[in-house]
Design a protein around this motif. Structure first.
Motif, short mmCIF file in Angstrom:
data_model
loop_
_atom_site.label_atom_id
_atom_site.label_comp_id
_atom_site.label_asym_id
_atom_site.label_seq_id
_atom_site.Cartn_x
_atom_site.Cartn_y
_atom_site.Cartn_z
N LEU A 24 -11.20 5.69 -42.12
CA LEU A 24 -10.23 6.44 -41.33
C LEU A 24 -10.85 7.76 -40.90
O LEU A 24 -11.69 8.33 -41.59
N CYS A 25 -10.40 8.21 -39.74
CA CYS A 25 -10.80 9.52 -39.23
C CYS A 25 -10.50 10.59 -40.29
O CYS A 25 -9.40 10.63 -40.85
N TRP A 26 -11.48 11.44 -40.57
CA TRP A 26 -11.28 12.41 -41.65
C TRP A 26 -10.38 13.57 -41.23
O TRP A 26 -9.89 14.31 -42.08
N ILE A 27 -10.12 13.70 -39.93
CA ILE A 27 -9.26 14.81 -39.49
C ILE A 27 -7.78 14.40 -39.48
O ILE A 27 -6.95 15.03 -40.12
N CYS A 28 -7.46 13.30 -38.77
CA CYS A 28 -6.05 12.93 -38.67
C CYS A 28 -5.63 11.97 -39.78
O CYS A 28 -4.46 11.86 -40.11
N ASN A 29 -6.61 11.26 -40.37
CA ASN A 29 -6.33 10.33 -41.47
C ASN A 29 -5.37 9.22 -41.06
O ASN A 29 -4.68 8.66 -41.89
N ILE A 30 -5.31 8.91 -39.78
CA ILE A 30 -4.41 7.87 -39.28
C ILE A 30 -5.22 6.80 -38.54
O ILE A 30 -5.11 5.61 -38.83
N ASN A 31 -6.04 7.25 -37.61
CA ASN A 31 -6.78 6.31 -36.78
C ASN A 31 -8.07 5.87 -37.46
O ASN A 31 -8.61 6.56 -38.32
N ILE A 32 -8.56 4.68 -37.03
CA ILE A 32 -9.85 4.20 -37.50
C ILE A 32 -10.95 5.13 -36.94
O ILE A 32 -10.90 5.52 -35.78
N LEU B 133 -14.82 9.86 -37.32
CA LEU B 133 -13.77 10.50 -36.51
C LEU B 133 -13.19 9.48 -35.54
O LEU B 133 -13.88 8.56 -35.13
N CYS B 134 -11.91 9.68 -35.16
CA CYS B 134 -11.38 8.88 -34.07
C CYS B 134 -11.63 9.62 -32.77
O CYS B 134 -11.87 10.82 -32.77
N LYS B 135 -11.60 8.84 -31.67
CA LYS B 135 -11.89 9.47 -30.38
C LYS B 135 -10.74 10.35 -29.92
O LYS B 135 -10.95 11.36 -29.29
ZN LIG Z 1 -8.38 11.33 -35.86
#
Ligand SMILES: [Zn+2]
Length: 71
Positions: free
Chosen positions: A6-14, A69-71
């Motif tokens: 998971l994206c380490w910033i939002c923790n939602i997106n792959i 990170l996610c885009k």
């Molecule tokens: Zn993210």
């Protein structure tokens, strides 16, 4: 198969994209934009963990961190 993180910033997106480990602007300043194929002997080589890779360009994956990170 690699497990997606998971994206380490939002923790939602792959995590499907990566931050540059070396700053792209630094690479571009040193070697310019575009493909580094035709630099011949001046083509930069990236060394990591005993492995060397010819740098194909400033956007090469070898100078990025793993995708976290996610885009
Ligand atoms: Zn993210």
């Amino acid at each position: 198969m690699k497990i997606s993180r998971l994206c380490w910033i939002c923790n939602i997106n792959i995590a499907d994209t990566a931050e540059h480990a070396l700053k792209k602007t630094d690479i571009v300043r040193a070697y310019g934009k575009g493909s580094y194929h035709n630099l011949g002997e001046k083509q930069p080589i990236h060394f990591k963990n005993g492995k060397q890779t010819k740098l194909q360009g400033a956007n090469s994956d070898v100078i990025k961190n793993p995708k976290d990170l996610c885009k």
